[in-house]
Design a protein around this motif. Sequence first.
Motif, PDB file in Angstrom:
ATOM      1  N   CYS A  32      40.146  44.501  93.632  1.00  0.00           N
ATOM      2  CA  CYS A  32      40.406  43.686  94.828  1.00  0.00           C
ATOM      3  C   CYS A  32      41.667  44.160  95.536  1.00  0.00           C
ATOM      4  CB  CYS A  32      40.587  42.220  94.447  1.00  0.00           C
ATOM      5  SG  CYS A  32      39.144  41.488  93.673  1.00  0.00           S
ATOM      6  N   GLN A  35      45.632  40.086  98.058  1.00  0.00           N
ATOM      7  CA  GLN A  35      45.308  38.893  98.838  1.00  0.00           C
ATOM      8  C   GLN A  35      46.595  38.121  99.118  1.00  0.00           C
ATOM      9  OE1 GLN A  35      42.117  38.361 100.018  1.00  0.00           O
ATOM     10  NE2 GLN A  35      41.872  40.408  99.130  1.00  0.00           N
ATOM     11  N   ALA A  57      46.800  32.399  98.672  1.00  0.00           N
ATOM     12  CA  ALA A  57      46.460  33.742  98.190  1.00  0.00           C
ATOM     13  C   ALA A  57      45.410  33.659  97.082  1.00  0.00           C
ATOM     14  CB  ALA A  57      47.709  34.467  97.709  1.00  0.00           C
ATOM     15  N   ASN A  60      42.052  32.878  98.635  1.00  0.00           N
ATOM     16  CA  ASN A  60      41.477  34.082  99.229  1.00  0.00           C
ATOM     17  C   ASN A  60      40.953  35.027  98.143  1.00  0.00           C
ATOM     18  OD1 ASN A  60      42.096  33.032 101.714  1.00  0.00           O
ATOM     19  ND2 ASN A  60      43.908  34.292 102.018  1.00  0.00           N
ATOM     20  N   LEU A  61      41.696  35.159  97.054  1.00  0.00           N
ATOM     21  CA  LEU A  61      41.232  35.998  95.950  1.00  0.00           C
ATOM     22  C   LEU A  61      39.924  35.457  95.389  1.00  0.00           C
ATOM     23  CD1 LEU A  61      41.480  38.245  93.865  1.00  0.00           C
ATOM     24  CD2 LEU A  61      43.010  36.740  92.550  1.00  0.00           C
ATOM     25  N   GLU A 124      51.715  38.526  97.643  1.00  0.00           N
ATOM     26  CA  GLU A 124      50.431  39.221  97.703  1.00  0.00           C
ATOM     27  C   GLU A 124      49.954  39.383  96.267  1.00  0.00           C
ATOM     28  OE1 GLU A 124      48.808  43.514  99.236  1.00  0.00           O
ATOM     29  OE2 GLU A 124      50.175  42.399 100.529  1.00  0.00           O
TER      30      GLU A 124
END
Length: 131
Positions: A32, A35, A57, A60-61, A124
């Motif tokens: 990935c 995020q 985050a 979103n992940l 992030e």
Amino acid sequence: MEQRKINPWKWQDQYGFSQGIEVTNASRVLYCAGQASVDDAGKPVHVGDMRKQIDQAFQNLETVLKASGYGLANVVRLNYYTTDVEAFLAAGDVVGGRLGAAQSQPPGTLLGVAKLAFPGLMIEIEATAVK
């Protein structure tokens, strides 16, 4: 797919990560991108609020993981990049809550950085998942 935590010590348990994870019988790997706390249009949200940025985050992940048929329980590595290590550590219960709910304790790295991709971003999260 089987995962075996490698933890020769116990101190890392309070931070919700493992020193290593051995994976056997895996047939798929998902790498990935990092995020961050952005909305559906890629615009930063929750500027100045580390706790909310970590939560966003992770949301979103989990969206990326779900779109590929994975979940947090499949994550075998998390790397965290933050502009404020102290604020990240103070909000560690947000990370622990997310990972604990998924019974996930992946190894990872925490790095303090000068800045992230867009102004206002503080965190992030980069992940690798296996299935």
